[in-house]
Design a protein around this motif. Structure first.
Motif, PDB file in Angstrom:
ATOM      1  N   GLN A   7       1.213 -21.560 -40.921  1.00  0.00           N
ATOM      2  CA  GLN A   7       2.168 -22.645 -41.134  1.00  0.00           C
ATOM      3  C   GLN A   7       3.517 -22.083 -41.550  1.00  0.00           C
ATOM      4  OE1 GLN A   7       1.297 -25.914 -40.409  1.00  0.00           O
ATOM      5  NE2 GLN A   7       3.524 -26.157 -40.485  1.00  0.00           N
ATOM      6  N   ASN A   8       3.510 -21.023 -42.356  1.00  0.00           N
ATOM      7  CA  ASN A   8       4.754 -20.340 -42.727  1.00  0.00           C
ATOM      8  C   ASN A   8       5.517 -19.904 -41.492  1.00  0.00           C
ATOM      9  OD1 ASN A   8       4.696 -20.443 -45.505  1.00  0.00           O
ATOM     10  ND2 ASN A   8       3.863 -18.396 -45.791  1.00  0.00           N
ATOM     11  N   LEU A   9       4.827 -19.187 -40.606  1.00  0.00           N
ATOM     12  CA  LEU A   9       5.466 -18.666 -39.405  1.00  0.00           C
ATOM     13  C   LEU A   9       5.948 -19.791 -38.503  1.00  0.00           C
ATOM     14  CD1 LEU A   9       2.967 -15.752 -38.708  1.00  0.00           C
ATOM     15  CD2 LEU A   9       5.379 -15.491 -39.320  1.00  0.00           C
ATOM     16  N   ARG A  10       5.118 -20.811 -38.342  1.00  0.00           N
ATOM     17  CA  ARG A  10       5.488 -21.936 -37.485  1.00  0.00           C
ATOM     18  C   ARG A  10       6.737 -22.639 -38.020  1.00  0.00           C
ATOM     19  NH1 ARG A  10       0.752 -24.961 -37.583  1.00  0.00           N
ATOM     20  NH2 ARG A  10      -0.089 -23.556 -35.981  1.00  0.00           N
ATOM     21  N   ASN A  11       6.779 -22.851 -39.345  1.00  0.00           N
ATOM     22  CA  ASN A  11       7.936 -23.513 -39.943  1.00  0.00           C
ATOM     23  C   ASN A  11       9.194 -22.665 -39.817  1.00  0.00           C
ATOM     24  OD1 ASN A  11       6.408 -25.716 -40.696  1.00  0.00           O
ATOM     25  ND2 ASN A  11       6.094 -25.039 -42.803  1.00  0.00           N
ATOM     26  N   ALA A  12       9.057 -21.348 -40.049  1.00  0.00           N
ATOM     27  CA  ALA A  12      10.222 -20.459 -39.952  1.00  0.00           C
ATOM     28  C   ALA A  12      10.760 -20.419 -38.528  1.00  0.00           C
ATOM     29  CB  ALA A  12       9.850 -19.054 -40.428  1.00  0.00           C
ATOM     30  N   LEU A  13       9.874 -20.327 -37.544  1.00  0.00           N
ATOM     31  CA  LEU A  13      10.304 -20.283 -36.146  1.00  0.00           C
ATOM     32  C   LEU A  13      10.947 -21.601 -35.729  1.00  0.00           C
ATOM     33  CD1 LEU A  13       7.207 -18.394 -34.707  1.00  0.00           C
ATOM     34  CD2 LEU A  13       9.525 -17.471 -34.946  1.00  0.00           C
ATOM     35  N   ASN A  14      10.418 -22.710 -36.215  1.00  0.00           N
ATOM     36  CA  ASN A  14      11.043 -24.011 -35.920  1.00  0.00           C
ATOM     37  C   ASN A  14      12.437 -24.098 -36.517  1.00  0.00           C
ATOM     38  OD1 ASN A  14       8.936 -25.082 -34.426  1.00  0.00           O
ATOM     39  ND2 ASN A  14       7.942 -26.047 -36.187  1.00  0.00           N
ATOM     40  N   MET A  15      12.599 -23.574 -37.726  1.00  0.00           N
ATOM     41  CA  MET A  15      13.923 -23.559 -38.361  1.00  0.00           C
ATOM     42  C   MET A  15      14.913 -22.749 -37.531  1.00  0.00           C
ATOM     43  SD  MET A  15      12.825 -23.037 -42.375  1.00  0.00           S
ATOM     44  CE  MET A  15      14.513 -22.746 -42.947  1.00  0.00           C
ATOM     45  N   ILE A  16      14.465 -21.599 -37.035  1.00  0.00           N
ATOM     46  CA  ILE A  16      15.329 -20.747 -36.218  1.00  0.00           C
ATOM     47  C   ILE A  16      15.739 -21.469 -34.941  1.00  0.00           C
ATOM     48  CG2 ILE A  16      15.383 -18.642 -34.813  1.00  0.00           C
ATOM     49  CD1 ILE A  16      13.552 -17.365 -36.975  1.00  0.00           C
ATOM     50  N   ASN A  17      14.776 -22.061 -34.244  1.00  0.00           N
ATOM     51  CA  ASN A  17      15.080 -22.748 -32.980  1.00  0.00           C
ATOM     52  C   ASN A  17      15.971 -23.966 -33.182  1.00  0.00           C
ATOM     53  OD1 ASN A  17      13.718 -21.104 -31.050  1.00  0.00           O
ATOM     54  ND2 ASN A  17      11.761 -21.897 -31.791  1.00  0.00           N
ATOM     55  N   ASN A  18      15.721 -24.729 -34.227  1.00  0.00           N
ATOM     56  CA  ASN A  18      16.548 -25.906 -34.495  1.00  0.00           C
ATOM     57  C   ASN A  18      17.986 -25.518 -34.823  1.00  0.00           C
ATOM     58  OD1 ASN A  18      14.392 -27.638 -34.069  1.00  0.00           O
ATOM     59  ND2 ASN A  18      13.837 -27.759 -36.238  1.00  0.00           N
ATOM     60  N   ARG A  19      18.131 -24.462 -35.613  1.00  0.00           N
ATOM     61  CA  ARG A  19      19.476 -24.010 -35.963  1.00  0.00           C
ATOM     62  C   ARG A  19      20.200 -23.449 -34.746  1.00  0.00           C
ATOM     63  NH1 ARG A  19      24.116 -24.609 -37.907  1.00  0.00           N
ATOM     64  NH2 ARG A  19      24.962 -23.087 -39.394  1.00  0.00           N
ATOM     65  N   PHE A  20      19.476 -22.703 -33.905  1.00  0.00           N
ATOM     66  CA  PHE A  20      20.087 -22.151 -32.702  1.00  0.00           C
ATOM     67  C   PHE A  20      20.618 -23.274 -31.817  1.00  0.00           C
ATOM     68  CE2 PHE A  20      20.442 -20.642 -28.442  1.00  0.00           C
ATOM     69  CZ  PHE A  20      20.795 -19.306 -28.538  1.00  0.00           C
ATOM     70  N   ASN A  21      19.806 -24.284 -31.552  1.00  0.00           N
ATOM     71  CA  ASN A  21      20.215 -25.373 -30.675  1.00  0.00           C
ATOM     72  C   ASN A  21      21.337 -26.217 -31.271  1.00  0.00           C
ATOM     73  OD1 ASN A  21      18.483 -25.596 -28.088  1.00  0.00           O
ATOM     74  ND2 ASN A  21      16.974 -25.105 -29.666  1.00  0.00           N
ATOM     75  N   ALA A  22      21.388 -26.301 -32.594  1.00  0.00           N
ATOM     76  CA  ALA A  22      22.487 -27.028 -33.234  1.00  0.00           C
ATOM     77  C   ALA A  22      23.816 -26.300 -33.023  1.00  0.00           C
ATOM     78  CB  ALA A  22      22.199 -27.194 -34.727  1.00  0.00           C
ATOM     79  N   CYS A  24       5.311  -8.847 -30.790  1.00  0.00           N
ATOM     80  CA  CYS A  24       5.821 -10.217 -30.740  1.00  0.00           C
ATOM     81  C   CYS A  24       5.656 -10.888 -32.103  1.00  0.00           C
ATOM     82  CB  CYS A  24       5.066 -11.002 -29.665  1.00  0.00           C
ATOM     83  SG  CYS A  24       5.606 -12.721 -29.518  1.00  0.00           S
ATOM     84  N   LEU A  25       6.721 -11.502 -32.587  1.00  0.00           N
ATOM     85  CA  LEU A  25       6.639 -12.286 -33.823  1.00  0.00           C
ATOM     86  C   LEU A  25       6.553 -13.759 -33.459  1.00  0.00           C
ATOM     87  CD1 LEU A  25       6.708 -12.609 -36.878  1.00  0.00           C
ATOM     88  CD2 LEU A  25       9.209 -12.556 -36.780  1.00  0.00           C
ATOM     89  N   ASP A  26       5.339 -14.286 -33.521  1.00  0.00           N
ATOM     90  CA  ASP A  26       5.125 -15.714 -33.290  1.00  0.00           C
ATOM     91  C   ASP A  26       4.151 -16.219 -34.347  1.00  0.00           C
ATOM     92  OD1 ASP A  26       2.604 -14.808 -32.499  1.00  0.00           O
ATOM     93  OD2 ASP A  26       3.020 -15.033 -30.358  1.00  0.00           O
ATOM     94  N   GLU A  27       3.673 -17.436 -34.193  1.00  0.00           N
ATOM     95  CA  GLU A  27       2.822 -18.004 -35.242  1.00  0.00           C
ATOM     96  C   GLU A  27       1.463 -17.319 -35.344  1.00  0.00           C
ATOM     97  OE1 GLU A  27       0.621 -21.859 -33.455  1.00  0.00           O
ATOM     98  OE2 GLU A  27       2.785 -22.086 -33.659  1.00  0.00           O
ATOM     99  N   ASN A  28       1.113 -16.499 -34.368  1.00  0.00           N
ATOM    100  CA  ASN A  28      -0.165 -15.773 -34.395  1.00  0.00           C
ATOM    101  C   ASN A  28      -0.013 -14.347 -34.909  1.00  0.00           C
ATOM    102  OD1 ASN A  28      -1.703 -17.927 -33.169  1.00  0.00           O
ATOM    103  ND2 ASN A  28      -0.638 -17.423 -31.258  1.00  0.00           N
ATOM    104  N   TYR A  29       1.180 -13.992 -35.378  1.00  0.00           N
ATOM    105  CA  TYR A  29       1.441 -12.623 -35.824  1.00  0.00           C
ATOM    106  C   TYR A  29       0.662 -12.271 -37.080  1.00  0.00           C
ATOM    107  CZ  TYR A  29       3.972  -8.915 -38.272  1.00  0.00           C
ATOM    108  OH  TYR A  29       4.293  -7.783 -38.971  1.00  0.00           O
ATOM    109  N   HIS A  30       0.036 -11.087 -37.058  1.00  0.00           N
ATOM    110  CA  HIS A  30      -0.612 -10.506 -38.226  1.00  0.00           C
ATOM    111  C   HIS A  30       0.029  -9.140 -38.468  1.00  0.00           C
ATOM    112  CE1 HIS A  30      -4.087 -13.245 -38.888  1.00  0.00           C
ATOM    113  NE2 HIS A  30      -3.943 -13.473 -37.596  1.00  0.00           N
ATOM    114  N   PRO A  31       0.501  -8.862 -39.675  1.00  0.00           N
ATOM    115  CA  PRO A  31       1.102  -7.547 -39.939  1.00  0.00           C
ATOM    116  C   PRO A  31       0.095  -6.428 -39.687  1.00  0.00           C
ATOM    117  CG  PRO A  31       1.569  -9.062 -41.735  1.00  0.00           C
ATOM    118  CD  PRO A  31       0.562  -9.736 -40.862  1.00  0.00           C
TER     119      PRO A  31
END
Length: 346
Positions: free
Chosen positions: A60-75, A32-39
């Motif tokens: 914060q990187n992961l959280r921001n990237a995932l928020n960008m993805i979700n916001n763009r998807f919903n738009a 799973c790739l979420d904000e708790n992901y560690h390579p």
């Protein structure tokens, strides 16, 4: 989520004297790739999401990237979505390894890594399957572009492509995508969405797809286009609504008919986000591409995202991982791979 699986691929290795009993075996693992992901130690370090998930800003990187993805998807998925919060994109890292069995024993070689999208509909509480292929990367491709291609052109006045460049990689890819392993877990063939080439010119056509947006055509094929064609993939270029540059969509089959609108939107929102992060000069520019577009990483009128990305590290690691593939896969299994490739047919 997928479970680890090991299933025989289609038999293609044949010796002139005897048939090799053990075929290529693909192992498929999901993370799973979420904000708790560690390579993990097994992941390809050049992979874009692994780059974001290291250092002091990793969460914060992961959280921001995932928020960008979700916001763009919903738009983009705005129908019956008045608050632009109906959908949530869930990402899986799919890691594919391949086992080769010869006189030296069994070697498990990391082969491919991609992101698979799934879409959660908050309104219906349903989970909808998305598309695999996002952030496609492979060790053999690292070897081809970062080692083989560079060595081939060393001390040459004119750039040229080695004979049979990309043949092995293309056949390995087709072997996996046509395997029982792939078909068991994925309903649709992959879409690999990449940046447009910085040394090609793109012209907007009159055709506008309701999801993919305006189609562009390029003036000539790139090395990547030729390389991906050996994987059985064609390319089309589209600039979705409110994007600032077209993206390259590599696909087999029919890009416009084989996928759902939500599936296409999941790939667009995921890959456009990553492009904005590591190609901001093109995909986070402050003005949109015109009818004739020449992308450039030297473009200066762009904005940065709130995501830290180490582009120099990625280039350095691509060489390191290309050498890894050469030392652990290409050289020790040269005879097996050449024999298999010569006899491979679909």
């Amino acid at each position: 989520m997928l479970e680890d699986s090991r299933i025989n691929g289609k038999k293609h290795m044949e010796n002139t004297q005897n048939t090799i009993k053990n075929d290529f075996v693909f192992t498929l693992k999901s993370t799973c790739l979420d904000e708790n992901y560690h390579p993990s130690s097994e992941t390809r370090l050049t992979t874009n999401f692994a780059n974001l998930a290291r250092g002091a800003s990793r969460q914060q990187n992961l959280r921001n990237a995932l928020n960008m993805i979700n916001n763009r998807f919903n738009a983009l998925a705005h129908l019956d979505n008045p608050k632009a919060d109906r959908y949530l994109v869930e990402l899986e890292i799919i890691t594919v390894t391949m086992s080769i069995d010869d006189e030296n024993g069994i070697n498990d070689m990391p082969l491919i890594e991609v992101l698979k999208t799934n879409i959660f509909d908050r309104k219906t509480n349903q989970r909808i399957e998305g598309i695999a292929g996002n952030n496609f990367s492979s060790y053999v491709r690292d070897y081809d572009f970062s080692i083989l291609l560079i060595e081939h052109n060393k001390n040459k006045s004119n750039f040229c492509i080695p004979e049979n460049f990309g043949d092995l990689h293309g056949k390995l890819y087709k072997c996996f995508v046509n395997s029982a392993t792939y078909k068991e877990h994925f309903k649709m063939s992959p879409i690999i969405c990449l940046s447009v080439s910085g040394n090609k010119t793109y012209t907007r056509t009159a055709y506008q797809h309701p999801v993919l947006g305006f189609e562009y055509v390029q003036d000539q094929y790139s090395i990547t286009d030729e390389y991906f064609s050996k994987m059985g993939l064609k390319v089309r270029f589209f600039m979705p609504e409110n994007s600032v540059a077209p993206m390259a969509f590599y696909h087999s089959g029919d890009l416009l008919a084989d996928y759902t609108d939500l599936g296409l939107i999941s790939s667009i929102s995921t890959m456009e986000t990553f492009q904005k992060i590591y190609r901001p000069e093109i995909y986070n520019a402050n003005s949109a591409a015109g009818k004739i577009f020449q992308p450039s990483l030297k473009h200066e009128d762009y904005s940065l995202t709130r995501v830290v990305y180490d582009r120099e590290e990625r280039s350095r690691l691509a060489v390191e991982q290309g050498k890894y593939a050469e030392e652990h896969f290409i050289k020790p299994y040269k005879n097996v791979l050449e024999q298999w490739s010569a006899n491979f047919n679909l």
